[in-house]
Design an enzyme around this catalytic site. Structure first.
Site, short mmCIF file in Angstrom:
data_model
loop_
_atom_site.label_atom_id
_atom_site.label_comp_id
_atom_site.label_asym_id
_atom_site.label_seq_id
_atom_site.Cartn_x
_atom_site.Cartn_y
_atom_site.Cartn_z
N ASP A 203 46.85 31.23 47.74
CA ASP A 203 47.54 31.58 46.49
C ASP A 203 47.59 30.39 45.53
O ASP A 203 48.66 30.04 45.02
CB ASP A 203 48.96 32.06 46.78
CG ASP A 203 49.03 33.01 47.96
OD1 ASP A 203 48.12 33.83 48.12
OD2 ASP A 203 50.01 32.92 48.74
N GLU A 415 49.02 42.97 44.22
CA GLU A 415 49.87 41.78 44.21
C GLU A 415 49.16 40.65 43.48
O GLU A 415 48.05 40.80 43.00
CB GLU A 415 50.22 41.36 45.64
CG GLU A 415 49.02 40.94 46.47
CD GLU A 415 49.36 40.58 47.90
OE1 GLU A 415 50.48 40.88 48.35
OE2 GLU A 415 48.50 39.99 48.59
#
Length: 556
Positions: A203, A415
Site C-alpha cells: 500500500d 478498496e
C-alpha cells in the site's frame, strides 16, 4: 509494433470452484506471448449442473461466428454449448452429450480472429499490454557540403497506445564532406525504474513536496516473520529522499524514522496499521492510517490521523485520533473501514475511503435460490471535509461497489482509492478482489467540474486497468498512489508480488505475506485523455531502454 495476426484461446483454472472453473480468454499475436483478458478472471459461467466447466474449446464457424464447448467439470459425459459472434455475448446455454459433438475435438485450441474483434474484446475486457515506443517522426535535414548537420535535439515519438510526446534524441556522427543523401542513426530512451524500489512495504504512498523532496510511507511487513500475523503491520516508517531513486532500499541516500508504533493486540494478533498516506494540507503535514480501535478485536479497524506542524523527520507527530464525523446517524466509519485518501480539489477537501457493509444480492444456496442472501461488500465512499480530521457526514456518496467478477475473487472488494486529476477529469483508481495474484486495479471517472458527491457523476470502467503480468513476473499489482518524477511525468506507485500465489494455495494467507513490494511505473496518456497504466515493469536495475531510428541528411 504493427501486428498482422491475431489469435485467441480459451482456458479455465480448475481450482474446483465455479469462479475459477469458468471460461477465460487470452490473446496473442505470435502464439507465444499471451495476454489474459479481464484480469485473468472468467467471462462466461456455466448455469447448469453445479456451474463448473473444464476443457473449453472455441470452434470457428465463419467470420466472427463461433461455437464454444466446455465439459461439465463434474460429469464429463455432458458438455456445455454456446454460440457467439463476438466472444463477449453468448447464446443461452445448451447441455449435450459429449460423445455426440463432432466438433469438440481440441480443448484449448487456438483460433485466429480479426483485428476488429480483438479491438472489441479489448474495449470490454481491457488491453493488458505494455505501452512501448512504436514509431519516431521522419527527420530530414539539408546541409551544405563541409558544414555540420544540425539534427534536432528532440523528436516526436508515438507510443503503442497512440500517445505522442517529444523526447531528447542522440545522434551518431554523419559525414557531410561529400554531396549525397546520407542516413544517420538516432536514439531515444525510455526510463525504467529500479523494481522493486522498496521491499516488504505494501500500500505504498509517495508524496513530492513543494521543495522537491519525496516522502514515502507504506504498510510495514516483517520478512523475517513472514506469514506470522503478530509481526506484521505494527509500525509507520517515514522515509525522505531528494529523488525517487534515492528512496530505494540500498541507495544509502535517504532518511527514515518511525513515527508510530502499536503492540500486538489480544491473542498476539497484528494491530493492523494499514495503508498510511502522507499529505500536506494548509501548511501542515498529515499521515492518515488505519488501526484497530478495540484491543480485543484486531479487525475493528477505523481511519485515524496524525499531524506534524514542523519538520516531519525531526519534530513531533501528534496523534489526533480517529477521523471524526459531523453527524451521529451516518454510516461512515460504523463498520470495518480503511484505505482512505484526501483530495484537494477546487478549494475543497474530499475524503475517500473503503468500508464494509452488507448488501442483499440473492444467490444460489445449497442448490436453491435465496433472494435474501447477503454479501458483505467493501465499497468506496467520498465525502467533503470540514477540516483535515473531520468529514461532513451529512452527505456521503458511494462511488463504487464490487460487481464484476474481477472485483469478487476471494472477497467482494473495492478498496485503496487513489485520485489523479488531469485533462478536465477526476480519475479514481482503486483495487479489487483478495490480495493474491488476482488483485488488480479498476477505475472510475468524473468530470473535474462535476459534483463529486453525486453518484451519477462517476463512470466505472468495466475491466481491470492494471493487472498481473506473467511476461514481466509481477503479480497482484494494486493499492496505489500517484506522484510525478523530476521530468514531470505522472508515476503510479503500487505494490506487487514477484511470486504467483493464490488464495486457494494450501496454508497461504496473502494478507500476512511480506512479499508485497513497492514499485514504480510511468503513467501514459491515451489520445482520449484517459490514463494508461501499461503493465507492471519487470524486476531489475534502473535502466534506459533505447529505441533506434534513422534520419535523412541531404548534403548539397
Amino acid at each position: 509494433m504493427k501486428h498482422n495476426n491475431f489469435y485467441v484461446r480459451p482456458y479455465v483454472k480448475n481450482w474446483n470452484n465455479p469462479e475459477s472453473d469458468s471460461l477465460h480468454l487470452e490473446y496473442s499475436y505470435d502464439k507465444e506471448t499471451w495476454y489474459s483478458l479481464n484480469g485473468n478472471n472468467g467471462i462466461l459461467f456455466a448455469k447448469g449442473g453445479l456451474g463448473r466447466m473444464t476443457e473449453p474449446q472455441i470452434v470457428k464457424e465463419g467470420e466472427d461466428k463461433f461455437k464454444v464447448y466446455a465439459k461439465d467439470a463434474l460429469d464429463s459425459s455432458k458438455t456445455y454449448v454456446y454460440e457467439t459472434s463476438d466472444l463477449i455475448n453468448y447464446s443461452d446455454e445448451k447441455v449435450e452429450e459429449t460423445a455426440k459433438i463432432k466438433d469438440y475435438t481440441k480443448p484449448n485450441d487456438i483460433v485466429e480472429i480479426s483485428k476488429e474483434l480483438l479491438d472489441k474484446l479489448n474495449n470490454v475486457f481491457g488491453k493488458p499490454e505494455p505501452v512501448v515506443i512504436e514509431s519516431v517522426e521522419n527527420v530530414t535535414v539539408e546541409v551544405k557540403a563541409g558544414e555540420p548537420a544540425e539534427l534536432p535535439k528532440k523528436v516526436m515519438v508515438t507510443y503503442s497506445n497512440g500517445m505522442k510526446e517529444e523526447k531528447s534524441a542522440s545522434w551518431e556522427a554523419v559525414d557531410t564532406a561529400t554531396a549525397g543523401t546520407k542516413t544517420v542513426k538516432g536514439t531515444v530512451s525510455e526510463r525504467f525504474y529500479l523494481n522493486p524500489l522498496i521491499y516488504h512495504r505494501a500500500d505504498p504512498c509517495i508524496y513530492k513536496h513543494t521543495d522537491g523532496t519525496y516522502y514515502f510511507v507504506a504498510s510495514y511487513t516483517d520478512d523475517e516473520h513472514n506469514l506470522v500475523g503478530e509481526y506484521q503491520y505494527r509500525y509507520i516508517l517515514l522515509r525522505k529522499a531528494s529523488s525517487l531513486e534515492d528512496l530505494a532500499d540500498n541507495s544509502g541516500r535517504y532518511e527514515e524514522r518511525c513515527v508510530f508504533t502499536k503492540a500486538p493486540v489480544a491473542g498476539n494478533n497484528s494491530p493492523h496499521i494499514w495503508a498510511p498516506e502522507f499529505h500536506f494540507i494548509n501548511g501542515d503535514f498529515y499521515i492518515y492510517f488505519t488501526t484497530c480501535i478495540d484491543d480485543n478485536d484486531c479487525w475493528s479497524i477505523r481511519p485515524h490521523v496524525m499531524r506534524c506542524q514542523g519538520d516531519p523527520m525531526k519534530d513531533e507527530w501528534e496523534v489526533i485520533g480517529r477521523v471524526q464525523t459531523t453527524t451521529t446517524d451516518s454510516i461512515a466509519f460504523t463498520e470495518f473501514s480503511l484505505d482512505h485518501t484526501v483530495l484537494q480539489h477546487k478549494g475543497e477537501l474530499y475524503f475517500f475511503w473503503a468500508e464494509k457493509h452488507p448488501k442483499v444480492v440473492g444467490a444460489n444456496v445449497g442448490g436453491d435460490y435465496d433472494e435474501n442472501a447477503v454479501q458483505v461488500n467493501s465499497d468506496i465512499y467520498v465525502a467533503k471535509m470540514v477540516n483535515p480530521w473531520t468529514i461532513d457526514s451529512s452527505r456521503i456518496c458511494k462511488v463504487v461497489e464490487p460487481e464484476y467478477n474481477w472485483e469478487l475473487h476471494g472477497f467482494p472488494v473495492c478498496e485503496g482509492p487513489a485520485v489523479l486529476v488531469r485533462n478536465g477529469k477526476v480519475f479514481m483508481a482503486y483495487s479489487a478482489s483478495g490480495t493474491d495474484a488476482l488483485y488488480c486495479m479498476g477505475m472510475c471517472t468524473a468530470d473535474a467540474d462535476a459534483d463529486l458527491l453525486e453518484p451519477k457523476s462517476w463512470t466505472k470502467s468495466p475491466y481491470p486497468v492494471f493487472q498481473s503480468s506473467r511476461e514481466t513476473g509481477q503479480y497482484g499489482p494494486g493499492h496505489n498512489s500517484f506522484t510525478y518524477d523530476d521530468e514531470g511525468n505522472d508515476i503510479i506507485v503500487y505494490h506487487a508480488r514477484q511470486e504467483e500465489r493464490y488464495l486457494v494455495d494450501p496454508g497461504y494467507q496473502p494478507l500476512y505475506d511480506a512479499g508485497r513490494n513497492a514499485c514504480l511505473s510511468r503513467v501514459y496518456w491515451n489520445p482520449d485523455g484517459t490514463p494508461n497504466f501499461s503493465v507492471p515493469f519487470p524486476s531489475g536495475e534502473p535502466k534506459e531502454v533505447k529505441t533506434e531510428f534513422t534520419a535523412t541528411v541531404v548534403v548539397k
